[in-house]
Design an enzyme around this catalytic site. Sequence first.
Site, mmCIF file in Angstrom:
data_model
loop_
_atom_site.group_PDB
_atom_site.id
_atom_site.type_symbol
_atom_site.label_atom_id
_atom_site.label_comp_id
_atom_site.label_asym_id
_atom_site.label_seq_id
_atom_site.Cartn_x
_atom_site.Cartn_y
_atom_site.Cartn_z
ATOM 1 N N ARG A 32 -14.722 16.587 47.521
ATOM 2 C CA ARG A 32 -13.342 16.535 47.085
ATOM 3 C C ARG A 32 -12.840 16.146 45.819
ATOM 4 O O ARG A 32 -12.003 15.460 45.519
ATOM 5 C CB ARG A 32 -13.013 15.236 47.987
ATOM 6 C CG ARG A 32 -13.753 14.102 47.963
ATOM 7 C CD ARG A 32 -13.227 13.010 48.853
ATOM 8 N NE ARG A 32 -14.245 11.748 48.870
ATOM 9 C CZ ARG A 32 -13.855 10.651 49.047
ATOM 10 N NH1 ARG A 32 -12.720 10.543 49.758
ATOM 11 N NH2 ARG A 32 -14.818 9.742 49.252
ATOM 12 N N ASP B 45 -12.650 16.380 54.879
ATOM 13 C CA ASP B 45 -11.051 17.006 54.626
ATOM 14 C C ASP B 45 -10.855 17.152 53.302
ATOM 15 O O ASP B 45 -9.716 17.615 52.903
ATOM 16 C CB ASP B 45 -10.030 16.243 55.227
ATOM 17 C CG ASP B 45 -10.075 14.786 54.718
ATOM 18 O OD1 ASP B 45 -10.959 14.368 53.937
ATOM 19 O OD2 ASP B 45 -9.438 14.152 55.502
ATOM 20 N N ARG C 224 -9.824 11.382 37.456
ATOM 21 C CA ARG C 224 -10.987 10.918 36.722
ATOM 22 C C ARG C 224 -11.295 11.466 35.302
ATOM 23 O O ARG C 224 -11.175 12.650 35.101
ATOM 24 C CB ARG C 224 -12.200 10.914 37.242
ATOM 25 C CG ARG C 224 -12.019 10.125 38.778
ATOM 26 C CD ARG C 224 -13.553 10.014 39.365
ATOM 27 N NE ARG C 224 -14.294 11.161 39.965
ATOM 28 C CZ ARG C 224 -15.195 10.990 40.824
ATOM 29 N NH1 ARG C 224 -15.693 9.995 41.100
ATOM 30 N NH2 ARG C 224 -15.741 12.027 41.212
ATOM 31 N N ASP D 94 -27.000 11.735 44.112
ATOM 32 C CA ASP D 94 -25.782 12.600 43.951
ATOM 33 C C ASP D 94 -24.850 11.635 43.199
ATOM 34 O O ASP D 94 -23.651 12.196 42.665
ATOM 35 C CB ASP D 94 -25.647 13.300 45.016
ATOM 36 C CG ASP D 94 -24.874 12.382 46.135
ATOM 37 O OD1 ASP D 94 -26.001 11.561 46.551
ATOM 38 O OD2 ASP D 94 -23.924 12.312 46.768
ATOM 39 N N ASN D 95 -24.876 10.354 43.350
ATOM 40 C CA ASN D 95 -24.089 9.373 42.783
ATOM 41 C C ASN D 95 -24.511 8.855 41.381
ATOM 42 O O ASN D 95 -23.868 7.792 40.979
ATOM 43 C CB ASN D 95 -23.560 8.401 43.632
ATOM 44 C CG ASN D 95 -22.798 8.881 44.733
ATOM 45 O OD1 ASN D 95 -22.101 9.710 44.529
ATOM 46 N ND2 ASN D 95 -22.943 8.331 45.754
ATOM 47 N N ASP E 59 -18.830 7.079 41.016
ATOM 48 C CA ASP E 59 -18.407 7.220 42.416
ATOM 49 C C ASP E 59 -18.356 5.710 43.001
ATOM 50 O O ASP E 59 -19.314 5.323 43.577
ATOM 51 C CB ASP E 59 -19.581 8.198 43.179
ATOM 52 C CG ASP E 59 -18.957 9.581 42.993
ATOM 53 O OD1 ASP E 59 -18.029 10.089 42.430
ATOM 54 O OD2 ASP E 59 -19.506 10.134 43.626
HETATM 55 P P1 AMP Z 1 -20.573 9.833 48.801
HETATM 56 O O1 AMP Z 1 -21.240 9.329 49.595
HETATM 57 O O2 AMP Z 1 -18.961 9.423 48.838
HETATM 58 O O3 AMP Z 1 -20.870 10.163 47.280
HETATM 59 O O4 AMP Z 1 -20.239 11.387 49.029
HETATM 60 C C1 AMP Z 1 -21.386 12.246 49.583
HETATM 61 C C2 AMP Z 1 -20.585 13.470 49.654
HETATM 62 O O5 AMP Z 1 -19.972 13.837 50.806
HETATM 63 C C3 AMP Z 1 -20.272 14.295 48.398
HETATM 64 O O6 AMP Z 1 -20.608 15.598 48.553
HETATM 65 C C4 AMP Z 1 -18.816 14.221 48.625
HETATM 66 O O7 AMP Z 1 -18.099 15.195 47.756
HETATM 67 C C5 AMP Z 1 -18.753 14.316 50.017
HETATM 68 N N1 AMP Z 1 -17.512 13.789 50.660
HETATM 69 C C6 AMP Z 1 -17.132 12.462 50.863
HETATM 70 N N2 AMP Z 1 -15.858 12.490 51.409
HETATM 71 C C7 AMP Z 1 -15.446 13.575 51.517
HETATM 72 C C8 AMP Z 1 -14.518 14.283 52.104
HETATM 73 N N3 AMP Z 1 -13.358 13.473 52.575
HETATM 74 N N4 AMP Z 1 -14.009 15.345 52.112
HETATM 75 C C9 AMP Z 1 -14.808 16.368 51.746
HETATM 76 N N5 AMP Z 1 -16.177 15.949 51.159
HETATM 77 C C10 AMP Z 1 -16.275 14.615 51.178
HETATM 78 MG MG MG Z 2 -20.342 10.695 45.635
#
Ligand code: AMP
Ligand code: MG
Length: 500
Positions: free
Chosen positions: A102, A133, A184, A262-263, A272
């Site tokens: 996203r 989404d 960002r 990944d963060n 993130d």
């Molecule tokens: P995060 O744990 O928030 O760092 O997210 C882990 C992964 O999920 C990353 O690849 C994000 O881009 C993806 N992600 C989190 N929320 C969404 C969303 N609402 N729509 C699409 N991808 C998401």
């Molecule tokens: Mg992330």
Amino acid sequence: MFNRPAPLSAALPWLTTSEASFASLGIAFATPTEPTPLPAAHWVGCNDALRAELSLPPDLWQQQDALEALTGNFVPSGLTSYASVYSGHQFGQWAGQLGDGRALNLGTIASPVGLQEVQLKGAGPTPYSRRGDGRAVLRSSIREFLASEAMHGLGIATTRALCVTGSPGHVRREEVETAAVVTRVAPSFVRFGHFEHFSSNGQIGELRALADHVVVAHFSALQDLHGAPRYTALLREVTQRTASLMAQWQAVGFCHGVMNTDNMSVLGLTLDYGPFQFLDGFDANHICNHSDTQGRYAYARQPQMAYWNLFCLGQALMPLIDEQAPALAALERYKISFPAAMDQAMRDKLGLIGAHEGDRALVEDLLQALQQDRVDFTVFWRRLSVAVRESTNLSHAFDPVRDLFLHREVFDAWCTRYLERLGTAHRQTTGDAMLRTNPKYILRNHLGEMAIRQAKQGNFAMVQDLLQVLHAPFDEHTTYEAWAGLAPEWASTIEISCSS
Ligand code: AMP
Ligand code: MG
């Protein structure tokens, strides 16, 4: 549905695509992806300090084109927006391919503080959205906006946030919420996971190109090195930066919540902001992410988890480093760098000059006393700073600190040792230095929550006021004295879920 038709080809002259940008790595790294428009965009938070730092137009917040472009309603002419692919380890497990689900990268700003990449978070689905989404809700966008800037105000390396825009467009989470987009800004959004991606796929040419890009663009001191020594040095530098970042997080009581690879930023930036939290009452075992059932990313475990993540990065770089010994040696530096940075951070917080043998025990015993009574971490340090400053003239200067403890005798015993170590000279200047080290204002959960509740009613004043205060967290802001106080009773009922 729109306020007015979105412009089709307006340019934002300050937003371009530099040849030194991440996008220049090419199609294997940057997947062209259009944002998906949102109806009736409006400003939620505008970071004018960052606008000025980046030398962006003074009337930026009056520009309809900027509002629409930063909401993802059109791509400024001359730019190709893209999402990047990465993989990663999540909660200790290999998660395979992830990617910007996203986040959409728009272009770069050639700013007085160097080249900055600009990224929209929440501007719609990408090829990496998986089941998501591609959206972000108002609540989490305000939290990311304020947290990035709070960290910057504290002097902690972080991605920055230029603005948040909102829309009445619906986003479905546990309940239906409204959409928002955070703009960002960072010199680079490259994550450990980017390296893991190309390495695990056996795309060694791409892995090398990525590492070279990062070295040339961001670690220029290493660019005269070639071959394995260059990539070993890169690993060592990232290790070093991550170690100092962890010391800064711990010293200010910041819990990230989702320290998956990944963060993790290769530049050592805080990246993130999801279910993060600044500690209120001190609890080393505090888990801010309700989805983290095992407490993998509990406050006290963060430095160890960062080290684990660095190992993943080292593993990913192995095809470029070839031999294990230098890679291990680069990582090994963490075991010296982190404790050294942590010891120094705590001495600074205590106002101690030089390193003495008993310092670590003094810190450990203090943390135990804070833990026992769940003393508010920020209020404690601030009151201690004031007490040191006043103690030359005031015999009961430490009473307000003592009052924070239930076990007063424990504090008294610790304080006696502390004052002995501190000495009697230069108390005022030491106290002043402590006041510049120990913030008065942090982004407590309940403050963010109050700003969010008002914003949901269409009132963005508190978002803006909090931003101002958090940009100068060591200063007194008499109008906002209440924001420096202990968290109210209801703060403990705020649930921060991973859904954002
Ligand atoms: P995060 O744990 O928030 O760092 O997210 C882990 C992964 O999920 C990353 O690849 C994000 O881009 C993806 N992600 C989190 N929320 C969404 C969303 N609402 N729509 C699409 N991808 C998401
Ligand atoms: Mg992330």
